[in-house]
Design a protein around this motif. Structure first.
Motif, PDB file in Angstrom:
ATOM      1  N   CYS A 130       0.748  -1.294   0.150  1.00  0.00           N
ATOM      2  CA  CYS A 130      -0.046   0.112   0.077  1.00  0.00           C
ATOM      3  C   CYS A 130       0.862   1.222   0.069  1.00  0.00           C
ATOM      4  O   CYS A 130       0.651   2.284  -0.811  1.00  0.00           O
ATOM      5  N   LEU A 131       1.899   1.153   0.838  1.00  0.00           N
ATOM      6  CA  LEU A 131       2.807   2.442   0.835  1.00  0.00           C
ATOM      7  C   LEU A 131       3.518   2.530  -0.601  1.00  0.00           C
ATOM      8  O   LEU A 131       3.820   3.630  -0.911  1.00  0.00           O
ATOM      9  N   PHE A 132       3.862   1.432  -1.090  1.00  0.00           N
ATOM     10  CA  PHE A 132       4.356   1.457  -2.542  1.00  0.00           C
ATOM     11  C   PHE A 132       3.685   1.973  -3.480  1.00  0.00           C
ATOM     12  O   PHE A 132       3.936   3.011  -4.498  1.00  0.00           O
ATOM     13  N   ALA A 133       2.095   1.744  -3.345  1.00  0.00           N
ATOM     14  CA  ALA A 133       1.038   2.231  -4.265  1.00  0.00           C
ATOM     15  C   ALA A 133       1.104   3.776  -4.041  1.00  0.00           C
ATOM     16  O   ALA A 133       0.901   4.520  -4.983  1.00  0.00           O
ATOM     17  N   HIS A 187       4.461  -3.230 -10.970  1.00  0.00           N
ATOM     18  CA  HIS A 187       5.895  -2.757 -10.667  1.00  0.00           C
ATOM     19  C   HIS A 187       6.402  -3.372  -9.249  1.00  0.00           C
ATOM     20  O   HIS A 187       5.714  -3.507  -8.470  1.00  0.00           O
ATOM     21  N   ARG A 188       7.346  -3.671  -9.191  1.00  0.00           N
ATOM     22  CA  ARG A 188       7.842  -4.388  -7.789  1.00  0.00           C
ATOM     23  C   ARG A 188       8.946  -3.395  -7.086  1.00  0.00           C
ATOM     24  O   ARG A 188       9.719  -2.772  -7.681  1.00  0.00           O
ATOM     25  N   VAL A 189       8.766  -3.395  -5.736  1.00  0.00           N
ATOM     26  CA  VAL A 189       9.768  -2.584  -4.911  1.00  0.00           C
ATOM     27  C   VAL A 189      10.418  -3.621  -4.108  1.00  0.00           C
ATOM     28  O   VAL A 189      10.011  -4.513  -3.541  1.00  0.00           O
ATOM     29  N   GLN A 190      11.774  -3.604  -3.925  1.00  0.00           N
ATOM     30  CA  GLN A 190      12.643  -4.147  -3.030  1.00  0.00           C
ATOM     31  C   GLN A 190      13.310  -3.140  -1.913  1.00  0.00           C
ATOM     32  O   GLN A 190      14.020  -2.253  -2.311  1.00  0.00           O
ATOM     33  N   ARG A 191      12.740  -3.291  -0.461  1.00  0.00           N
ATOM     34  CA  ARG A 191      13.592  -2.417   0.481  1.00  0.00           C
ATOM     35  C   ARG A 191      13.008  -3.064   1.579  1.00  0.00           C
ATOM     36  O   ARG A 191      12.296  -3.753   1.947  1.00  0.00           O
ATOM     37  N   VAL A 192      13.628  -2.239   2.647  1.00  0.00           N
ATOM     38  CA  VAL A 192      13.530  -2.774   4.075  1.00  0.00           C
ATOM     39  C   VAL A 192      12.028  -2.090   4.326  1.00  0.00           C
ATOM     40  O   VAL A 192      12.215  -0.553   4.544  1.00  0.00           O
ATOM     41  N   PRO A 193      11.000  -2.559   4.794  1.00  0.00           N
ATOM     42  CA  PRO A 193       9.758  -1.815   4.894  1.00  0.00           C
ATOM     43  C   PRO A 193      10.049  -0.893   6.276  1.00  0.00           C
ATOM     44  O   PRO A 193      10.498  -1.401   7.114  1.00  0.00           O
ATOM     45  N   VAL A 194       9.314   0.292   6.348  1.00  0.00           N
ATOM     46  CA  VAL A 194       9.290   1.011   7.588  1.00  0.00           C
ATOM     47  C   VAL A 194       8.467   0.175   8.536  1.00  0.00           C
ATOM     48  O   VAL A 194       8.711   0.270   9.824  1.00  0.00           O
ATOM     49  N   THR A 195       7.671  -0.780   8.166  1.00  0.00           N
ATOM     50  CA  THR A 195       6.660  -1.641   8.878  1.00  0.00           C
ATOM     51  C   THR A 195       7.661  -2.831   9.532  1.00  0.00           C
ATOM     52  O   THR A 195       7.212  -3.492  10.475  1.00  0.00           O
ATOM     53  N   GLU A 196       8.893  -2.979   9.217  1.00  0.00           N
ATOM     54  CA  GLU A 196       9.583  -4.160   9.678  1.00  0.00           C
ATOM     55  C   GLU A 196      10.531  -3.866  10.465  1.00  0.00           C
ATOM     56  O   GLU A 196      11.427  -3.037  10.404  1.00  0.00           O
ATOM     57  N   SER A 197      10.373  -4.423  11.656  1.00  0.00           N
ATOM     58  CA  SER A 197      11.295  -4.131  12.908  1.00  0.00           C
ATOM     59  C   SER A 197      12.744  -4.569  12.695  1.00  0.00           C
ATOM     60  O   SER A 197      13.613  -3.906  13.223  1.00  0.00           O
ATOM     61  N   ASN A 198      12.751  -5.845  12.023  1.00  0.00           N
ATOM     62  CA  ASN A 198      14.120  -6.429  12.273  1.00  0.00           C
ATOM     63  C   ASN A 198      14.933  -6.247  10.961  1.00  0.00           C
ATOM     64  O   ASN A 198      15.989  -6.885  10.871  1.00  0.00           O
ATOM     65  N   GLY A 199      14.750  -5.114  10.301  1.00  0.00           N
ATOM     66  CA  GLY A 199      15.562  -4.676   9.090  1.00  0.00           C
ATOM     67  C   GLY A 199      15.689  -5.664   8.115  1.00  0.00           C
ATOM     68  O   GLY A 199      16.707  -5.700   7.379  1.00  0.00           O
ATOM     69  N   ARG A 200      14.712  -6.733   7.749  1.00  0.00           N
ATOM     70  CA  ARG A 200      14.753  -7.549   6.612  1.00  0.00           C
ATOM     71  C   ARG A 200      14.273  -7.022   5.335  1.00  0.00           C
ATOM     72  O   ARG A 200      13.412  -6.376   5.344  1.00  0.00           O
ATOM     73  N   MET A 201      14.936  -7.235   4.141  1.00  0.00           N
ATOM     74  CA  MET A 201      14.521  -6.493   3.039  1.00  0.00           C
ATOM     75  C   MET A 201      13.226  -7.418   2.652  1.00  0.00           C
ATOM     76  O   MET A 201      13.208  -8.555   2.674  1.00  0.00           O
ATOM     77  N   GLN A 202      12.387  -6.629   1.933  1.00  0.00           N
ATOM     78  CA  GLN A 202      11.117  -7.500   1.484  1.00  0.00           C
ATOM     79  C   GLN A 202      10.920  -7.023  -0.160  1.00  0.00           C
ATOM     80  O   GLN A 202      11.274  -5.904  -0.340  1.00  0.00           O
ATOM     81  N   THR A 203      10.353  -7.881  -0.653  1.00  0.00           N
ATOM     82  CA  THR A 203      10.069  -7.689  -2.168  1.00  0.00           C
ATOM     83  C   THR A 203       8.333  -7.392  -2.316  1.00  0.00           C
ATOM     84  O   THR A 203       7.659  -8.314  -1.868  1.00  0.00           O
ATOM     85  N   SER A 204       7.786  -6.111  -2.522  1.00  0.00           N
ATOM     86  CA  SER A 204       6.416  -6.106  -2.540  1.00  0.00           C
ATOM     87  C   SER A 204       6.078  -5.474  -4.038  1.00  0.00           C
ATOM     88  O   SER A 204       6.949  -5.338  -4.565  1.00  0.00           O
ATOM     89  N   PHE A 324      15.790  -0.406  -3.835  1.00  0.00           N
ATOM     90  CA  PHE A 324      16.195   0.797  -2.943  1.00  0.00           C
ATOM     91  C   PHE A 324      17.559   0.604  -2.312  1.00  0.00           C
ATOM     92  O   PHE A 324      18.244   1.511  -2.352  1.00  0.00           O
ATOM     93  N   PRO A 325      18.143  -0.654  -1.795  1.00  0.00           N
ATOM     94  CA  PRO A 325      19.541  -0.677  -1.425  1.00  0.00           C
ATOM     95  C   PRO A 325      20.455  -0.276  -2.475  1.00  0.00           C
ATOM     96  O   PRO A 325      21.479   0.295  -2.200  1.00  0.00           O
ATOM     97  N   GLN A 326      20.232  -0.651  -3.757  1.00  0.00           N
ATOM     98  CA  GLN A 326      21.143  -0.371  -4.630  1.00  0.00           C
ATOM     99  C   GLN A 326      20.855   1.158  -5.317  1.00  0.00           C
ATOM    100  O   GLN A 326      21.644   1.685  -6.405  1.00  0.00           O
ATOM    101  N   GLY A 327      19.555   1.917  -5.021  1.00  0.00           N
ATOM    102  CA  GLY A 327      19.271   3.001  -5.394  1.00  0.00           C
ATOM    103  C   GLY A 327      18.867   3.060  -7.150  1.00  0.00           C
ATOM    104  O   GLY A 327      19.271   4.084  -7.922  1.00  0.00           O
ATOM    105  N   ARG A 328      18.537   1.964  -7.631  1.00  0.00           N
ATOM    106  CA  ARG A 328      18.286   1.820  -9.050  1.00  0.00           C
ATOM    107  C   ARG A 328      16.886   1.326  -9.308  1.00  0.00           C
ATOM    108  O   ARG A 328      15.932   0.951  -8.672  1.00  0.00           O
ATOM    109  N   VAL A 329      16.531   1.733 -10.542  1.00  0.00           N
ATOM    110  CA  VAL A 329      15.080   1.327 -11.278  1.00  0.00           C
ATOM    111  C   VAL A 329      15.579   0.576 -12.458  1.00  0.00           C
ATOM    112  O   VAL A 329      16.207   1.276 -13.341  1.00  0.00           O
ATOM    113  N   THR A 330      15.078  -0.423 -12.711  1.00  0.00           N
ATOM    114  CA  THR A 330      15.229  -1.339 -13.966  1.00  0.00           C
ATOM    115  C   THR A 330      14.021  -1.540 -14.714  1.00  0.00           C
ATOM    116  O   THR A 330      13.136  -2.054 -14.013  1.00  0.00           O
ATOM    117  N   ASP A 331      13.964  -1.198 -16.028  1.00  0.00           N
ATOM    118  CA  ASP A 331      12.721  -1.647 -16.638  1.00  0.00           C
ATOM    119  C   ASP A 331      13.307  -2.899 -17.392  1.00  0.00           C
ATOM    120  O   ASP A 331      13.975  -3.020 -18.194  1.00  0.00           O
TER     121      ASP A 331
END
Length: 370
Positions: A130-133, A187-204, A324-331
Motif C-alpha cells: 500500500c505504501l509503495f502504491a 511494478h516491484r519494490v525491494q526495500r526494508v519496509p518501515v513496518t519491518e522492525s528487524n530490518g529484513r528486505m522485502q519484495t512487494s 532501494f538498497p542499490q538506488g536503482r530502477v530497472t525496466d
C-alpha cells in the motif's frame, strides 16, 4: 538525387491525401458527423507534421545538390568555402530528417492522443505494498504536473498505515495515453519496509493499469438501464462531506460482444462534493471500462503479432523493479536502468519513457519495413 529518392516517393501519395483532408474538415456535412470530424482532424495534424518534414527534407537535398555544384564548377575561393559549410551542415541534417520521417510514417496507435483513466492497486506485500502504491501515485502526480496535465482522483481506498489499497484517477492533456501507456503492468519494490522492525528486505508489488479514455461515440451504453445510488462519501473534506449525499454508485448490466456473456459493472465515484460532477466522472469511467473490455481483443491481436514486451498490453507482466538498497530502477522490457531512484520517484521518468518509445518505434518500423 531527388528524382529517385525512395523516401520522397513514399511521401508523394500523402501530399494529395493532406490536401483532401484539409478540404474535408471544412465541409459542413463532415463537421456535423462528430466521429468522422474528430478522426479527420487527428489525421490532418499527423499529416501536417509529415508534410512539414517533407518540405524541410526537399530543401536540405536541394542545398546539398547546389553546394556540390558550386564546389565542382566555381573557381571563387570564398564561394567554395561557403558551399563547403553549407554542404557539411546539410549532410549532417539529412539523416536526422530521414529518421524523423521514418518514425512519422510508422502507423500511429490511434489511441495515443487520448486522455487516460489510471488505476494503481497494491499487490503482494500487505501494508508495504500500500505504501509503495502511494509512492507510485506521488511519482505520477509530479510527472503530470511537470507536463502541465490535469490529474483528478476518482476514488480512493487508503491503506491501514498509509498509501493506498487502490487509487483511481483520470489524467487529461495533450497525447497522454501515448506517453503513459508504457506504465501498465506490475511494478516491484525491494526495500526494508518501515513496518519491518528487524530490518529484513522485502519484495512487494503494485499493479498499474492505464486505460485510454473512451470517446462518447465509441461505446454504446443504454443510459436508461443504469441503476444509480447516492451515498454519503467519507474522506478528506471534514464535516461538510458527510452531511451531503454526494457519492454516487452506478450498476450496469453489460453484455460482452466477444463472449456473449452478461456481467454487472459496479462503479463508485466520490471525487467531488458535487453530485452531478461525480455522476459525469462515473459515466466516463463506465465508458472507458466497457471500451477497455471490448477493446481487449484488439490489444490481444497486437500482442500476438508482436512478441516483444514493450507494449503488449499484458497487465500481469512484471515490467519494472525499484531497488532501494542499490538506488536503482530497472525496466525489464528493454533492460534500461537508472541509478537515480529518488529522482525517478520524484517524477523524473521522461528518460525511461523516451527509451521505451524508441524501442517501440524501432519495433514498429521493422513491422512496417521502413
Amino acid at each position: 538525387m531527388i528524382e529517385n529518392n525512395s523516401i520522397l516517393q513514399k511521401l508523394d501519395g500523402l501530399v494529395s491525401r493532406f490536401e483532401e483532408v484539409s478540404t474535408l474538415i471544412t465541409d459542413p456535412s463532415v463537421i456535423a458527423d462528430q466521429q468522422r470530424f474528430v478522426k479527420l482532424t487527428r489525421e490532418y495534424k499527423d499529416l501536417g507534421d509529415i508534410i512539414d518534414a517533407r518540405k524541410r527534407y526537399i530543401a536540405c537535398l536541394n542545398a546539398i545538390a547546389e553546394a556540390k555544384d558550386i564546389l565542382a564548377n566555381e573557381s571563387d575561393p570564398e564561394m567554395k568555402e561557403m558551399a563547403r559549410e553549407e554542404l557539411s551542415v546539410n549532410e549532417e541534417l539529412q539523416p536526422k530528417i530521414e529518421e524523423e520521417i521514418k518514425i512519422a510514417l510508422v502507423p500511429k496507435d490511434p489511441e495515443d492522443a487520448k486522455n487516460v483513466e489510471m488505476e494503481i492497486r497494491a499487490g503482494t506485500g500487505g501494508d508495504e505494498a500500500c505504501l509503495f502504491a502511494g509512492d507510485l501515485f506521488a511519482m505520477y502526480k509530479k510527472f503530470c504536473e511537470s507536463k502541465g496535465w490535469n490529474l483528478a482522483i476518482t476514488s480512493v481506498s487508503e491503506g491501514a498505515v498509509g498509501g493506498f489499497k487502490e487509487i483511481d484517477f483520470a489524467v487529461s492533456g495533450d497525447g497522454v495515453y501515448g506517453v503513459l501507456k508504457y506504465e501498465s503492468g506490475v511494478h516491484r519494490v525491494q526495500r526494508v519496509p518501515v513496518t519491518e522492525s528487524n530490518g529484513r528486505m522485502q519484495t512487494s508489488a503494485a499493479t498499474v493499469a492505464v486505460l485510454p479514455e473512451a470517446d462518447k461515440f465509441e461505446v454504446n451504453i443504454n443510459e436508461g438501464e443504469i441503476k444509480w445510488d447516492t451515498f454519503r462519501s467519507s474522506g478528506a473534506g471534514g464535516q461538510n462531506v458527510n452531511k451531503v449525499e454526494s457519492g454516487v454508485r452506478l450498476r450496469y448490466m453489460w453484455k460482452n460482444p466477444n463472449t456473449g456473456e452478461t456481467e454487472e459493472i459496479l462503479i463508485e465515484c466520490t471525487e467531488t462534493r458535487d453530485q452531478p460532477k461525480n455522476k459525469e466522472r462515473a459515466l466516463a469511467r463506465l465508458r472507458t471500462f466497457i471500451y477497455d473490455k471490448e477493446h481487449q481483443k484488439y490489444v490481444d491481436d497486437i500482442a500476438n503479432r508482436r512478441k516483444t514486451l514493450v507494449s503488449t498490453g499484458d497487465r500481469s507482466a512484471k515490467i519494472r523493479t525499484y531497488n532501494f538498497p542499490q538506488g536503482r530502477v530497472t525496466d525489464h522490457r528493454i533492460g534500461y536502468t537508472t541509478h537515480d531512484l529518488q529522482g525517478f520517484l520524484g517524477g523524473d521518468i521522461q528518460d525511461m519513457i523516451d527509451a521505451l518509445t524508441v524501442a517501440e518505434n524501432a519495433e514498429r518500423m521493422k513491422e512496417a519495413e521502413l
